[in-house]
Design a protein around this motif. Sequence first.
Motif, PDB file in Angstrom:
ATOM      1  N   PRO A   1       0.771  -1.425   0.032  1.00  0.00           N
ATOM      2  CA  PRO A   1      -0.136   0.214   0.067  1.00  0.00           C
ATOM      3  C   PRO A   1       0.718   1.525   0.268  1.00  0.00           C
ATOM      4  CG  PRO A   1      -0.851  -1.339   1.238  1.00  0.00           C
ATOM      5  CD  PRO A   1       0.456  -1.673   1.325  1.00  0.00           C
ATOM      6  N   SER A   2       0.476   2.084  -0.798  1.00  0.00           N
ATOM      7  CA  SER A   2       1.062   3.697  -0.866  1.00  0.00           C
ATOM      8  C   SER A   2       1.539   3.814   0.522  1.00  0.00           C
ATOM      9  CB  SER A   2       0.627   4.722  -1.087  1.00  0.00           C
ATOM     10  OG  SER A   2       0.115   3.936  -2.789  1.00  0.00           O
ATOM     11  N   GLY A   3       3.413   4.449   0.401  1.00  0.00           N
ATOM     12  CA  GLY A   3       3.337   4.338   1.665  1.00  0.00           C
ATOM     13  C   GLY A   3       3.686   4.203   2.800  1.00  0.00           C
ATOM     14  N   VAL A   4       3.294   2.799   3.049  1.00  0.00           N
ATOM     15  CA  VAL A   4       3.344   1.922   4.610  1.00  0.00           C
ATOM     16  C   VAL A   4       4.205   1.500   4.455  1.00  0.00           C
ATOM     17  CG1 VAL A   4       2.281  -0.020   5.104  1.00  0.00           C
ATOM     18  CG2 VAL A   4       0.810   1.730   4.065  1.00  0.00           C
ATOM     19  N   GLY A   5       5.073   1.287   3.427  1.00  0.00           N
ATOM     20  CA  GLY A   5       6.505   0.255   3.198  1.00  0.00           C
ATOM     21  C   GLY A   5       7.564   1.228   3.714  1.00  0.00           C
ATOM     22  N   MET A   6       7.559   2.368   3.071  1.00  0.00           N
ATOM     23  CA  MET A   6       8.353   3.855   3.667  1.00  0.00           C
ATOM     24  C   MET A   6       8.756   3.639   4.982  1.00  0.00           C
ATOM     25  SD  MET A   6      10.434   5.565   2.348  1.00  0.00           S
ATOM     26  CE  MET A   6      12.388   6.595   2.811  1.00  0.00           C
ATOM     27  N   GLY A   7       7.413   3.715   5.963  1.00  0.00           N
ATOM     28  CA  GLY A   7       7.282   4.080   7.320  1.00  0.00           C
ATOM     29  C   GLY A   7       7.408   2.771   7.664  1.00  0.00           C
TER      30      GLY A   7
ATOM     31  N   LEU B   1       7.343   8.601  -2.611  1.00  0.00           N
ATOM     32  CA  LEU B   1       7.374   9.835  -1.515  1.00  0.00           C
ATOM     33  C   LEU B   1       6.055  10.687  -1.901  1.00  0.00           C
ATOM     34  CD1 LEU B   1      11.470  11.307  -1.973  1.00  0.00           C
ATOM     35  CD2 LEU B   1      10.203   9.054  -0.519  1.00  0.00           C
ATOM     36  N   THR B   2       5.443  10.732  -2.028  1.00  0.00           N
ATOM     37  CA  THR B   2       3.873  11.789  -2.089  1.00  0.00           C
ATOM     38  C   THR B   2       3.245  11.372  -1.598  1.00  0.00           C
ATOM     39  OG1 THR B   2       3.047  10.599  -4.247  1.00  0.00           O
ATOM     40  CG2 THR B   2       4.834  12.306  -4.670  1.00  0.00           C
TER      41      THR B   2
ATOM     42  N   TYR C   1       3.489  16.257 -10.608  1.00  0.00           N
ATOM     43  CA  TYR C   1       2.093  16.167  -9.385  1.00  0.00           C
ATOM     44  C   TYR C   1       2.801  16.815  -7.880  1.00  0.00           C
ATOM     45  CZ  TYR C   1       0.761  11.296 -11.083  1.00  0.00           C
ATOM     46  OH  TYR C   1       0.341  10.678 -12.075  1.00  0.00           O
ATOM     47  N   VAL C   2       4.072  17.618  -7.631  1.00  0.00           N
ATOM     48  CA  VAL C   2       5.033  17.981  -6.499  1.00  0.00           C
ATOM     49  C   VAL C   2       5.711  19.121  -7.000  1.00  0.00           C
ATOM     50  CG1 VAL C   2       4.597  15.920  -4.621  1.00  0.00           C
ATOM     51  CG2 VAL C   2       6.371  16.035  -6.473  1.00  0.00           C
ATOM     52  N   GLN C   3       6.205  20.325  -6.133  1.00  0.00           N
ATOM     53  CA  GLN C   3       6.762  20.580  -6.981  1.00  0.00           C
ATOM     54  C   GLN C   3       8.169  21.050  -6.037  1.00  0.00           C
ATOM     55  OE1 GLN C   3       6.108  21.796  -9.662  1.00  0.00           O
ATOM     56  NE2 GLN C   3       4.210  21.070  -9.292  1.00  0.00           N
ATOM     57  N   TRP C   4       9.168  19.531  -5.961  1.00  0.00           N
ATOM     58  CA  TRP C   4      10.138  19.853  -5.680  1.00  0.00           C
ATOM     59  C   TRP C   4      10.745  18.399  -5.948  1.00  0.00           C
ATOM     60  CZ3 TRP C   4       9.407  14.420  -4.224  1.00  0.00           C
ATOM     61  CH2 TRP C   4       8.300  14.207  -3.603  1.00  0.00           C
ATOM     62  N   ASP C   5      11.952  17.889  -5.843  1.00  0.00           N
ATOM     63  CA  ASP C   5      12.663  17.281  -6.514  1.00  0.00           C
ATOM     64  C   ASP C   5      12.748  15.976  -5.197  1.00  0.00           C
ATOM     65  OD1 ASP C   5      15.482  17.499  -5.840  1.00  0.00           O
ATOM     66  OD2 ASP C   5      15.981  18.407  -7.198  1.00  0.00           O
ATOM     67  N   PRO C   6      13.834  15.076  -5.399  1.00  0.00           N
ATOM     68  CA  PRO C   6      13.602  13.735  -4.159  1.00  0.00           C
ATOM     69  C   PRO C   6      14.811  14.100  -3.402  1.00  0.00           C
ATOM     70  CG  PRO C   6      12.915  12.722  -5.927  1.00  0.00           C
ATOM     71  CD  PRO C   6      13.266  13.862  -6.459  1.00  0.00           C
ATOM     72  N   MET C   7      15.977  14.779  -4.160  1.00  0.00           N
ATOM     73  CA  MET C   7      16.867  15.423  -3.252  1.00  0.00           C
ATOM     74  C   MET C   7      16.212  16.826  -1.811  1.00  0.00           C
ATOM     75  SD  MET C   7      19.865  15.227  -6.206  1.00  0.00           S
ATOM     76  CE  MET C   7      18.754  16.717  -6.961  1.00  0.00           C
ATOM     77  N   GLU C   8      15.786  17.665  -2.716  1.00  0.00           N
ATOM     78  CA  GLU C   8      15.333  19.183  -1.979  1.00  0.00           C
ATOM     79  C   GLU C   8      14.193  17.891  -0.876  1.00  0.00           C
ATOM     80  OE1 GLU C   8      14.895  22.018  -4.983  1.00  0.00           O
ATOM     81  OE2 GLU C   8      13.775  20.721  -4.965  1.00  0.00           O
ATOM     82  N   PHE C   9      13.192  16.908  -1.237  1.00  0.00           N
ATOM     83  CA  PHE C   9      12.663  16.616  -0.028  1.00  0.00           C
ATOM     84  C   PHE C   9      13.728  15.884   1.053  1.00  0.00           C
ATOM     85  CE2 PHE C   9      10.279  12.391   1.116  1.00  0.00           C
ATOM     86  CZ  PHE C   9       8.845  12.676   2.093  1.00  0.00           C
TER      87      PHE C   9
END
Length: 491
Positions: A98-104, A133-134, A179-187
Motif C-alpha cells: 500500500p502506498s507509503g506504508v513500506g517506507m514508514g 514519496l508523495t 504532481y509535486v513541486q520538489w525534487d527528491p533531493m530537496e525532499f
Amino acid sequence: MQYDIGDPLRDDQDLLSFAAGHKATGLYAMWALRDEVARIAQPELLPKEDNLRLRWEDLLGFRRNPTQPTPLFRQFDSKPLDGHPTPMTPFVRIATGPSGVGMGASIGLAFGAADYFGKDAPRVHMLEGEGGLTPGRVYESVAAAGSSGLSNAICHLDWNQASIDSDQVTRENDAWGEYVQWDPMEFFYLHDWNVVHVKDGFDMGQVLTGQRRALEIDNGQPTAIVYRTEKGWKYGISGKKSHGGGHKTGSAEYIEALRPLLGDAADSVPQVEEPGDMEAVEACHWATLEMLRDWLATEARDVCDEAARRLTAARDDLDARRREPRSDAPDLQKIYDAADPTTTPAPLALEVGTKTPLRKQLGAVLGHLNEVSNGAILLGAADLLDSTAISGGSKAFPTGFFHYGDNPGSRTLTLGGICEDGLACILTGVSGFGRHCGAGASYGAFISPLGHIPARVHAISQQMKQEVERSRYAPFILQCGHAGMKTGEDG
C-alpha cells in the motif's frame, strides 16, 4: 551490505527492504540470481532448507496461488510469490505494497535495529521511487527518521520521473512537476537527511561511488542516495507507457531485449505457441530459465565465481564485526513471562470502589510490562501522549523523545507530530523487526481508520513469516482513545 546468504534469520545483518512493493519482480529476480550463482560456484554458502532460499525454480511461482495446478510448479514445489513481497521470501522482514506504508515500516525496521543493537546497529537499506514519496504518511515517516537521528537508515531512491499517469512527477530544474513541486533531493534535505546524488543511475562507477560515499558519512543522520534513471531504459518501452507494458514472449522486441545478454543465442529463446495454455506458458518460462541457467554456468562462470567470492566476503565481514545486542537490550519474551492471568502485580492493583480511567490503567500496564522487559515496548502518539495516557508506558525510562545519538534510552518515539498515519506505519516496522512491541495511540475516530492499513499489512507479514520461521507473532498495539461516536469535546 554485510549479511549471510546461508542464514536469512540472523538479526545482526544488514537488511534490504523494498518500500516500493510493486518492484517485487526486481527483488525476486535479484534474489533468485544470487541463489543461482552461489549454487553454481559455491553451493556450501546456501541454506540446506529450501524454505530459506529463493531458488531459480521459485520464479515459476510469480503471482501464483499455493493451489496453482501446473505440473512444474508442483514438481519443483515452487513458492507462490505475491505481487508484493512478504516475509514468505527469505530476507524480507515486512510486507509492503500500500502506498507509503513500506517506507514508514522500513524506517520502523531501522528504529528496531538501532534500539536493539545500540551504536553498532545493522543498516536498513530501503528502496523506493519518487512517486512513492508523495503519500502524506511518507512525509511523516521521513520527518521522524531525521528528527531521531536514525543514522542506520539509508534510502535508495530511483528517480525516473515516470508514474502510471505522468512522465513529470516532480519538478526538475525549470520543468514544473505535474504532481509535486520538489525534487527528491530537496525532499530529503528538508527533513535533515544526508543526500548523495548519482546523476547517471546506469553508470555503475557512479552508483558504487555514491553508495560508498553514503557509508562514509558519519554525522548521525539518515542518508538518501538519489539515482537519476529512466523507466524502461533500453527496453523499447519507456516512461509511463512501460507500466505493465511488457513485450510478448517470443516477439522480435522481446528477442532484442535479451540480445545484449545472450547475443545470437537470443534467437533460440523458447516461444509459446498457445498463450492461453497455462501449461505451455509454464513450460516456455522454465525452458527460458534453463537456458539462462546454462548460460550462467558456462559463458558467465567467471561472474558466478566473483559473485560467490563477494557473498563469502559479505558473510565473513559480518562475522568479523561481532555485532551484539547492547548489554541492556530489550527482551520481548519477558512480557509474556510477566503476563500471568492469575495474579495482579502490586503496582497495578486497583482499590475497590475507586475510579480509574481505562486509558490510565492501560498506560500503567504498558509501563509495568516495559519495565520488566527492559523497554521492549516502543510507543508513540499523535501529539496526545498524556491525553491518551500511553505516556505511562515510558515512566521508568528517560524523558523526552528517543534520539539514536542523544537520548537512546527513551521509549517514546517522535513520529512527526499529529500524524496517526505515519505513526502506525513506523510502529508496525518496529514490531516487524522482531525484538519489540510497537504501541501507538490517538483518538479512536482517527487512528482506527488511519492505522487499519498498516495493521492489516503487519498481520499479513506475521502470517507469511511462518513459512520461513515458525515463531510467535510479533505484537502491535493500536490504542483507540476517547472512542465513541463523538469526534469533538462537545459531541
